[in-house]
Design an enzyme around this catalytic site. Structure first.
Site, PDB file in Angstrom:
ATOM      1  N   LYS A 253      32.311   0.012  19.709  1.00 48.41           N
ATOM      2  CA  LYS A 253      33.070  -0.709  20.736  1.00 48.41           C
ATOM      3  C   LYS A 253      32.119  -1.626  21.495  1.00 48.41           C
ATOM      4  O   LYS A 253      31.034  -1.204  21.916  1.00 48.41           O
ATOM      5  CB  LYS A 253      33.736   0.265  21.719  1.00 48.41           C
ATOM      6  CG  LYS A 253      34.586  -0.444  22.764  1.00 48.41           C
ATOM      7  CD  LYS A 253      35.856  -1.006  22.165  1.00 48.41           C
ATOM      8  CE  LYS A 253      36.559  -1.979  23.109  1.00 48.41           C
ATOM      9  NZ  LYS A 253      35.936  -3.336  23.080  1.00 48.41           N
TER      10      LYS A 253
ATOM     11  N   SER B 219      33.945  -3.110  28.749  1.00 45.79           N
ATOM     12  CA  SER B 219      34.955  -2.578  27.833  1.00 45.79           C
ATOM     13  C   SER B 219      34.488  -1.401  26.988  1.00 45.79           C
ATOM     14  O   SER B 219      35.305  -0.795  26.293  1.00 45.79           O
ATOM     15  CB  SER B 219      35.482  -3.685  26.920  1.00 45.79           C
ATOM     16  OG  SER B 219      36.399  -4.502  27.620  1.00 45.79           O
TER      17      SER B 219
ATOM     18  N   GLY C 250      31.336  -4.477  24.679  1.00 42.13           N
ATOM     19  CA  GLY C 250      31.629  -4.639  26.101  1.00 42.13           C
ATOM     20  C   GLY C 250      30.923  -5.870  26.635  1.00 42.13           C
ATOM     21  O   GLY C 250      29.850  -6.242  26.151  1.00 42.13           O
TER      22      GLY C 250
END
Length: 267
Positions: free
Chosen positions: A210, A72, A212
């Site tokens: 972010k 992600s 992942g």
């Protein structure tokens, strides 16, 4: 602290983002910070790029050139590509998730791309992937010089199960360019993606990031990438860990925060 000259391949990877300096970047190895991983019973690596100083700080540097599925964290590039190609009108357009049961309950609703980034909504980004198409992905991965730039024709899962791969060093190169607004994309769309990644402000510093998590490998892969802005200074980071147990996933953000604090960058 042990200081290392970076091999040529790493220099080529980082040089374009490190303030356009003519000097080869140096890497400072921080073996004393490896205990942050061992205390949490995880194996991994961490790299921090001080953009202004053109210097890298590393924990377990031998792993930093190893490419892995971005999972992600690719939503950073994917959001920019969606905006650039017109796959979405803007970051607030409501996108259908498809109506099928999902492994994460929060994914079972239509939502904006902005909201989808927050909860890492896979089906929403797969809908965007269908709108973008394989040809556009091929063009944009090349244009952005993102990892190995491979999709294998699988436009709905190439960032989750391959063949797309990226290393921690390539992650900080890409993220540094986004943070500085120097990617080959519109300044407006880059600013939008930056805003979507904002996590918190603390005093004069701002944290963007972010996560992942790829479950398609053994061991599984965990990421946390982002940057700190403090005045004119930008510090870009990338963490990768081996996920042997579900509880390891929850160590990503605390681990990054501990390392940023230990390096006197944030916290």
């Amino acid at each position: 602290m042990k200081r290392l000259l970076i091999p040529l391949v790493m220099i080529l990877t980082i040089a374009s983002t490190a303030a356009k300096s003519t000097d080869s970047p140096t890497m400072t190895d921080h073996p004393e910070l490896a205990k942050a991983f061992s205390e949490r019973n995880v194996d991994g690596a961490f790299v921090l790029l001080d953009v202004a100083a053109n210097e890298l700080h590393a924990v377990n540097p031998s792993r930093l050139a190893q490419r892995r599925f971005p999972a992600s964290t690719f939503k950073i590039a994917n959001s920019l590509i969606a905006l650039e190609t017109g796959a979405v009108r803007d970051e607030n357009e409501i996108i259908p998730y498809g109506g099928k049961p999902q492994p994460v309950k929060a994914w079972e609703r239509d939502m904006s791309m902005r909201a989808a980034v927050r909860v890492s909504n896979v089906p929403v980004f797969q809908e965007l992937a269908n709108r973008i198409g394989a040809d556009a992905y091929a063009q944009w991965l090349e244009k952005l010089d993102y990892g190995n730039r491979m999709t294998g024709g699988n436009k709905e899962a190439f960032w989750l199960r391959g063949p797309l791969e990226i290393s921690p060093l390539e992650q900080v190169e890409f993220v540094a360019a986004l943070a500085r607004g120097t990617l080959p994309a519109s300044s407006e769309n880059q600013a939008t993606v930056r805003d979507m990644l904002l996590i918190e402000r603390r005093g004069a510093a701002t944290l963007y990031g972010k996560s992942g998590w790829s479950t398609s490998t053994n061991p599984q892969i965990g990421w946390w990438v982002g940057w700190i802005e403090h005045g004119e200074a930008i510090f870009v980071f990338a963490l990768t860990i081996d996920v042997a147990d579900r509880s390891d996933v929850d160590q990503r953000e605390p681990l990054v925060r501990a390392l940023l604090k230990a390096l006197d960058v944030y916290g």
